[in-house]
Design an enzyme around this catalytic site. Sequence first.
Site, short mmCIF file in Angstrom:
data_model
loop_
_atom_site.label_atom_id
_atom_site.label_comp_id
_atom_site.label_asym_id
_atom_site.label_seq_id
_atom_site.Cartn_x
_atom_site.Cartn_y
_atom_site.Cartn_z
N HIS A 59 -12.86 -23.65 -27.03
CA HIS A 59 -12.05 -22.96 -28.18
C HIS A 59 -10.61 -23.83 -28.37
O HIS A 59 -10.03 -24.53 -27.54
CB HIS A 59 -11.63 -21.60 -27.91
N GLU A 61 -7.54 -22.63 -28.44
CA GLU A 61 -6.49 -22.44 -27.44
C GLU A 61 -6.62 -23.30 -26.03
O GLU A 61 -5.55 -23.90 -25.66
CB GLU A 61 -6.47 -20.83 -27.12
N CYS A 84 -9.87 -15.04 -27.82
CA CYS A 84 -10.82 -14.31 -27.19
C CYS A 84 -10.44 -14.00 -25.62
O CYS A 84 -9.70 -14.29 -24.98
CB CYS A 84 -12.31 -15.20 -26.89
N CYS A 93 -9.60 -16.97 -23.50
CA CYS A 93 -8.37 -17.56 -23.81
C CYS A 93 -7.29 -16.69 -23.35
O CYS A 93 -6.16 -17.36 -22.95
CB CYS A 93 -8.59 -18.03 -25.09
#
Length: 370
Positions: A59, A61, A84, A93
Amino acid sequence: MSTKKDKFTNQDKNFMKLALNLANARRGLTGDNPSVGCVIVKNNKIISIGQTGYNGRPHAEHNAISNCLDDLKDSKMYVSLEPCNHYGKTPPCTKNIIKNKISEVYYSIDDIDLKVKGKSYSILKKNNIKVKRGLLKKDAINLYRSYLINRKKKLPYVIGKIALSNDNLIYSQFSKRITNQVSDKLTHYLRFKSDAILISSKTLNIDNPKLNCRLNGYNKFSPKRIILDSNLKIDLKSYIVRSITRGNTIIFYNSNNIKKMKTLEKKGAILIKSNKDKNKNLDLKKILKKLYSIGIRNLLVEGGDELTKNFLRKRLFNEFYMFKSPKNLPKKNKYLDFTSFSILNDKYSKLKTHSKLASDKLIIYKDINV
């Protein structure tokens, strides 16, 4: 400067614009996951950026945090979509944000995924992290239009495309090319951003197209080829059939031609039998649902007049790109007109017109009721 009506500063907006641009750059290339952009700031300076990885992981992040060489304590994170908060193939995250002592998180909109929606806000707040949402919300909603449709309707985001001559022909026996090279490059960019490209066997047999992405450096991102071929009339000598590799070509059909089925399956094509609608055409809505179920999230339809008309009538395009050439084509022997203007103008709104494709013009339509 912030105002009483605006809780975000111009600097906040600039950092989020960068996050949205990062997300947009990878849109269509992140599989089932949304494309997200992330910017980390400390002392008003950018110390790291991140994007969702190809095919959806890691992801944004995670990538921004991993890329950072500075101490993240008391930094601010600007992220285009709610982070998330659940375990999947990667840890949440939110956990990574808390662990690295990031003090503030700004994001544009809540994730529509019910596993995430609004929950990350509460988790971060409980851990004494300042959270602000709604920054450049309208821009984010427009960016995530395809993702929101995917999740709400369980259908691919469908873009239709057609090329017309000045006299509204889509085909002439005496002219292979309609639009110019600038328009062609934009078409290949649309292919690059799509999981799959769909045509009918009629178009395949007339044009013998390659349906690949031929932008330099992006050939490996060519989409899957989807062929609608009710009676299995596909030309076995066509480029598409000759270039089948396992998994790259799906044919929807409604036929009992066992011999041809076996030939196509032997070459590596995936054959899916499909029901017909009341007009005795393959049921497009059911085909779209099937494509979604096998991971197609962004679909480009480069149909002829008949297929385009069927999609327009059922309002299955989310966007429609019309490339218009200034030249007329010869109306001799075999030629085809575009006959769907009335349906297009009745069911869709003209979004904007570009006149910068050299001599060509691009007209974009959207279904604004979605």
